[in-house]
Design a protein around this motif. Structure first.
Motif, short mmCIF file in Angstrom:
data_model
loop_
_atom_site.label_atom_id
_atom_site.label_comp_id
_atom_site.label_asym_id
_atom_site.label_seq_id
_atom_site.Cartn_x
_atom_site.Cartn_y
_atom_site.Cartn_z
N MET A 263 0.79 -1.23 0.00
CA MET A 263 0.00 0.00 0.00
C MET A 263 0.82 1.28 0.00
SD MET A 263 -3.12 -1.10 2.52
CE MET A 263 -4.20 0.20 1.90
N THR A 264 2.14 1.17 0.12
CA THR A 264 2.95 2.38 0.02
C THR A 264 3.97 2.16 -1.09
OG1 THR A 264 4.78 1.76 1.47
CG2 THR A 264 2.81 2.63 2.54
N THR A 265 4.68 3.21 -1.41
CA THR A 265 5.67 3.08 -2.48
C THR A 265 7.07 2.91 -1.89
OG1 THR A 265 5.75 5.47 -2.54
CG2 THR A 265 4.35 4.41 -4.14
N ARG A 266 7.14 2.66 -0.60
CA ARG A 266 8.44 2.52 0.06
C ARG A 266 9.16 1.25 -0.39
NH1 ARG A 266 8.44 7.29 1.05
NH2 ARG A 266 6.88 8.13 2.46
N SER A 267 10.46 1.33 -0.43
CA SER A 267 11.25 0.16 -0.84
C SER A 267 11.41 -0.79 0.36
CB SER A 267 12.63 0.62 -1.29
OG SER A 267 13.32 1.20 -0.19
N LEU A 268 11.86 -2.00 0.07
CA LEU A 268 12.04 -2.98 1.14
C LEU A 268 13.02 -2.50 2.22
CD1 LEU A 268 12.00 -6.31 -0.90
CD2 LEU A 268 10.21 -5.46 0.61
N PRO A 269 14.18 -1.94 1.84
CA PRO A 269 15.08 -1.43 2.88
C PRO A 269 14.45 -0.33 3.73
CG PRO A 269 16.24 -1.59 0.79
CD PRO A 269 14.79 -1.88 0.50
N GLU A 270 13.68 0.55 3.07
CA GLU A 270 13.01 1.61 3.83
C GLU A 270 12.01 1.01 4.82
OE1 GLU A 270 12.10 5.66 1.54
OE2 GLU A 270 11.78 3.89 0.28
N ILE A 271 11.25 0.03 4.34
CA ILE A 271 10.28 -0.61 5.24
C ILE A 271 11.02 -1.28 6.39
CG2 ILE A 271 8.49 -2.40 5.41
CD1 ILE A 271 7.80 -1.82 2.49
N GLY A 272 12.13 -1.93 6.06
CA GLY A 272 12.94 -2.59 7.09
C GLY A 272 13.35 -1.62 8.19
N ILE B 298 11.94 -8.49 5.48
CA ILE B 298 10.68 -7.91 5.01
C ILE B 298 10.14 -8.76 3.85
CG2 ILE B 298 9.52 -5.85 4.12
CD1 ILE B 298 10.77 -5.52 6.93
N MET B 299 11.03 -9.10 2.94
CA MET B 299 10.61 -9.88 1.79
C MET B 299 10.02 -11.22 2.24
SD MET B 299 12.67 -9.99 -1.66
CE MET B 299 14.05 -10.99 -1.15
N HIS B 300 10.69 -11.83 3.19
CA HIS B 300 10.21 -13.10 3.72
C HIS B 300 8.80 -12.93 4.31
CE1 HIS B 300 10.09 -16.91 5.83
NE2 HIS B 300 9.75 -16.24 6.93
N GLY B 301 8.62 -11.86 5.09
CA GLY B 301 7.32 -11.58 5.71
C GLY B 301 6.23 -11.40 4.66
N VAL B 302 6.54 -10.64 3.64
CA VAL B 302 5.57 -10.38 2.57
C VAL B 302 5.15 -11.68 1.90
CG1 VAL B 302 5.24 -9.25 0.33
CG2 VAL B 302 6.42 -8.03 2.18
N ARG B 303 6.15 -12.51 1.60
CA ARG B 303 5.87 -13.81 0.94
C ARG B 303 5.01 -14.69 1.81
NH1 ARG B 303 11.12 -14.59 -1.82
NH2 ARG B 303 10.92 -13.22 -3.64
N LYS B 304 5.37 -14.71 3.09
CA LYS B 304 4.64 -15.56 4.03
C LYS B 304 3.15 -15.20 4.03
CE LYS B 304 4.25 -18.66 6.97
NZ LYS B 304 4.59 -20.02 6.61
N ILE B 305 2.86 -13.90 4.09
CA ILE B 305 1.46 -13.49 4.12
C ILE B 305 0.78 -13.79 2.79
CG2 ILE B 305 -0.11 -11.53 4.44
CD1 ILE B 305 1.31 -12.56 7.01
N GLU B 306 1.50 -13.62 1.70
CA GLU B 306 0.92 -13.98 0.40
C GLU B 306 0.51 -15.44 0.39
OE1 GLU B 306 3.18 -10.83 -2.58
OE2 GLU B 306 3.91 -12.89 -2.41
#
Ligand code: ADP
Ligand code: MG
Length: 446
Positions: free
Chosen positions: A396-405, A416-424
């Motif tokens: 929902m935001t345009t932030r990059s993975l490092p920024e989100i981290g 973060i990437m792992h978390g995103v995949r898990k929820i998917e």
């Protein structure tokens, strides 16, 4: 005696409340008795009763008092007010001709051809198509729901015009729930309720848009319920839209909720990037014809699809403004012009959602502390919501993975990437999770 008294009071009231209000609210009433300082008034519906009580009780008491009755209190009860000589009409008030067609006008642009199909709306689109094709009624009602500007009204109009083209003889009635209520109140006022019922019960297809509007409006709900049942019994198709699922509409009677859930309930999901891009491309083609010679640089549509995520209406408005502006100043549509011309919309969608907003909402939803959500605890009850928040931040935001981290307590982008995949993955296999995420997304978009 009672009649005379009421006639006098009613005349006084006409002068005090105005003739339109009088026709709407006073004329349907009847005085049934006066006893020990209490006047009893019969009203035809609960709706009228509530309204009159709230707005005119004191005026009525005074008018009765002036007409010679020592009245200190008024009680209202819902009972068919006795029919009597037609209410006197003000000469200035035109008599409405009996209406044969109550259907609201259809927007010619809202067709299936102009509807861009993507993952978020494919089910709703398929169901709408099926209904428009006619044939045996397989699901009744078809209930379409989704947030603002996601295409509910567009699909409703598309169904209505498709049916009218395929089967010109079949009567399709499309209107908003607000118009339904308005017509109904008008019928009560003009004592044409039988015509109203007749009108609604002889259509082939009834379509009511934005049905959440009748929540809390008792007598309109009542009438809607009966109309609905009568049509379903006759095997007629009904299509309803609302901004949320039947079960989530507050102040809607349970029996209506469960009726609405009987058919096929499909939702229009918030748009994704691909759908937004598709819509932009299709609208651009239409605008190109209108603004001949305008040139749009590559990358602009992608930028818009990325940045304007609120709803299709806003997206459309942005594009429209861009074309109008470019043609006015005689420039090509490039990134610079886009930034200039849409500064306000872009800023608004920027402001719209921060990672912190998402974190706060998710913490609240799962009833955990914000500090825990971004902290280091690894128990499932906290780790899972944390991943949901990561997922939503990415989506929902345009932030990059490092920024989100960084916003999640300085985590690595691979986490973060792992978390995103898990929820998917979970969303795909676990209905409850998918619903949670959907709910959160909706409330964040609101
Ligand atoms: P809702 O009734 O859900 O609030 P509308 O049907 O009024 O939304 O849609 C808002 C605008 O977005 C309309 O102009 C509609 O044509 C457009 N729109 C929405 N979804 C699509 C789509 N999938 N393809 C093309 N236009 C769309
Ligand atoms: Mg709408």
């Amino acid at each position: 005696m009672m009649q005379e008294l009421w006639d006098r009071a009613s005349d006084t009231l006409r002068g005090r409340v105005g003739s339109n209000n009088h026709t709407a609210w006073i004329a349907p009433l009847a005085l049934t008795g006066v006893e020990a300082g209490e006047a009893r008034i019969a009203t035809p519906t609960r709706f009228i009763s509530d309204w009159v009580q709230r707005h005119y009780a004191e005026a009525i008491r005074e008018a009765l008092h002036d007409a010679g009755a020592a009245v200190t209190r008024i009680s209202f009860n819902v009972a068919a007010a006795p029919r009597r000589a037609p209410a006197r009409r003000n000469a200035a008030e035109p008599v409405r001709p009996a209406e044969n067609d109550m259907s609201a006008p259809l927007d010619a642009r809202f067709t299936f051809d102009n509807f861009v199909v993507g993952k978020p709306n494919e089910l709703a689109h398929a169901a709408a198509r099926r209904v428009a094709e006619g044939g045996p009624v397989t699901f009744n009602p078809l209930f379409l729901y989704g947030g603002v500007g996601l295409g509910k009204t567009h699909l409703m109009h598309a169904i209505a015009s498709e049916i009218s083209t395929r089967r010109p003889e079949s009567r399709v009635l499309y209107l908003s729930a607000e118009q339904f209520m308005y017509r109904f109140v008008q019928a009560l006022r003009e004592r044409t309720v039988m015509d109203f019922k007749e009108m609604f019960r002889t259509v082939e297809v009834l379509m009511v848009d934005d049905v959440q509007f009748i929540a809390g409006k008792e007598s309109t709900q009542e009438e809607f319920f009966h109309t609905f049942n009568a049509l379903v019994d006759q095997g007629k198709q009904i299509v309803i839209s609302a901004d949320r699922a039947p079960g989530e509409i507050k102040d809607l009677e349970d029996r209506i909720k469960s009726r609405l859930q009987c058919g096929l309930v499909v939702d229009l999901h918030p748009t994704d990037y691909e759908l937004r891009l598709g819509i932009l491309q299709s609208k651009t083609d239409a605008f190109r014809a209108q603004y001949a010679g305008l040139c749009i640089e590559p990358g602009v549509l992608e930028f818009l699809a990325h940045r304007i995520t609120s709803n299709v209406r806003v997206l459309e408005g942005a594009l429209q403004r861009l074309f109008a502006f470019a043609s006015l100043v005689g420039r090509k549509i490039d990134m610079e012009l886009t930034q200039d011309c849409l500064a306000d919309i872009l800023r608004a969608s920027d402001r719209k959602l921060s990672i912190e907003d998402i974190q706060r909402k998710v913490a609240e939803h799962y009833n955990i502390k914000l500090a825990d959500l971004v902290g280091q605890k690894r128990v499932r009850t906290i780790a899972r919501p944390r991943q949901v928040a990561m997922y939503l931040a990415k989506q929902m935001t345009t932030r990059s993975l490092p920024e989100i981290g960084r916003r999640f307590g300085g985590r690595d982008h691979t986490t973060i990437m792992h978390g995103v995949r898990k929820i998917e993955e979970l969303c795909a296999e676990d209905h409850g999770m998918a619903e949670d995420v959907q709910l959160l997304r909706r409330s964040l978009e609101a």
